[in-house]
Design an enzyme around this catalytic site. Structure first.
Site, short mmCIF file in Angstrom:
data_model
loop_
_atom_site.label_atom_id
_atom_site.label_comp_id
_atom_site.label_asym_id
_atom_site.label_seq_id
_atom_site.Cartn_x
_atom_site.Cartn_y
_atom_site.Cartn_z
N HIS A 1 0.85 -1.20 0.00
CA HIS A 1 0.00 0.00 0.00
C HIS A 1 0.88 1.26 0.00
O HIS A 1 0.67 2.18 -0.79
CB HIS A 1 -0.91 -0.03 1.24
CG HIS A 1 -1.81 1.16 1.38
ND1 HIS A 1 -3.16 1.07 1.21
CD2 HIS A 1 -1.55 2.45 1.67
CE1 HIS A 1 -3.70 2.28 1.40
NE2 HIS A 1 -2.74 3.13 1.68
N GLU A 2 1.89 1.28 0.89
CA GLU A 2 2.74 2.47 1.01
C GLU A 2 3.65 2.63 -0.21
O GLU A 2 3.84 3.75 -0.70
CB GLU A 2 3.56 2.43 2.30
CG GLU A 2 2.74 2.39 3.58
CD GLU A 2 1.63 3.43 3.66
OE1 GLU A 2 1.77 4.54 3.11
OE2 GLU A 2 0.58 3.13 4.27
N HIS B 1 1.94 4.25 -3.05
CA HIS B 1 1.89 5.72 -2.96
C HIS B 1 3.11 6.35 -3.63
O HIS B 1 3.01 7.43 -4.21
CB HIS B 1 1.84 6.18 -1.50
CG HIS B 1 0.47 6.20 -0.90
ND1 HIS B 1 -0.58 6.92 -1.44
CD2 HIS B 1 -0.02 5.60 0.20
CE1 HIS B 1 -1.65 6.75 -0.70
NE2 HIS B 1 -1.35 5.95 0.30
#
Length: 184
Positions: free
Chosen positions: A153-154, A157
Site C-alpha cells: 500500500h505504502e 503511494h
C-alpha cells in the site's frame, strides 16, 4: 510534528506523481521528515495523543501523503500474531513476490482518503523489500500477511497508485482468485 492538516487528500496531484529517489546517504532534512512520519504513525495509535491532536489512526504513511514527492515510508503495525513491525525506509523497493495473493477482508483504508471505499484489494501474499533505514543501513525484509499488504500500500503511494485503483470496479467484493483472506 505532522498533523492531520499536513496529510493531503485524494485528488491532490502529488498523490499521482512518481516520487523521486532519496539521494544516499540521506540528507539531514530527509531524515527529519522520515522520523516525523514515523512519529505521526506511532502517535496516531496512542488514543490519548491522537485525541489531543486530532490524529486519525494509521499504520503506514508515505512521504507523498504529506506533499513530499520522495521515496520514503513509515510503517508501524502489529501483524496477525501481535508482533510489532516498525520500519522507516528510504527508497523501499519490492525485489520479489509470491504468485499467491492475499487481501484484507475488511478492505483497505488510507489517511489521504476520507471516505470508506468498499472492495477487496488484491496484494501479493509474500514479498521481499529492500530499503535504507534512518541510520543509513541497507536492509532486506521478508513480509507476509498484513505486513506485506501495508508495504505494498505504502510503496504504491510512491508510484502514484491509490489502493482503490486495484479494486474490481464491476464487482468490488468478488473474492480474489487463489487469494488468502486476512482479517483485520
Amino acid at each position: 510534528m505532522i498533523t492531520m492538516e499536513d496529510i493531503i487528500r485524494d485528488g491532490h496531484p502529488t498523490l499521482r506523481e512518481i516520487a523521486k529517489e532519496v539521494p544516499t546517504p540521506p540528507l539531514e532534512e530527509d531524515k527529519q521528515i522520515l522520523a516525523s512520519m514515523m512519529e505521526y504513525i506511532k502517535n496516531s495509535q496512542d488514543p490519548e495523543i491522537a485525541k489531543k491532536y486530532g490524529l486519525r489512526s494509521g499504520i503506514g504513511l508515505a512521504a507523498p501523503q504529506i506533499n513530499v514527492a520522495k521515496r520514503m515510508i513509515a510503517i508501524h503495525v502489529h501483524d496477525e500474531k501481535g508482533v510489532l513491525h516498525s520500519y522507516a525506509l528510504f527508497n523501499p523497493k519490492i525485489v520479489s513476490h509470491s504468485v499467491e495473493k492475499s487481501y484484507l477482508t475488511s478492505g483497505e483504508g488510507c489517511l489521504s482518503v476520507d471516505e470508506a471505499i468498499p472492495g477487496y484489494v488484491p496484494r501479493y501474499a509474500r514479498i521481499t523489500v529492500k530499503g535504507i533505514t534512518l541510520d543509513g543501513n541497507e536492509v532486506k525484509l521478508r513480509a507476509k500477511g498484513l505486513l506485506a499488504i501495508v508495504f505494498q500500500h505504502e510503496i504504491d503511494h510512491l508510484n502514484g497508485v491509490m489502493f482503490y485503483d486495484h479494486i474490481d470496479q464491476q464487482n468490488p467484493l468478488k473474492p480474489i482468485e487463489n487469494g488468502l483472506p486476512i482479517e483485520r
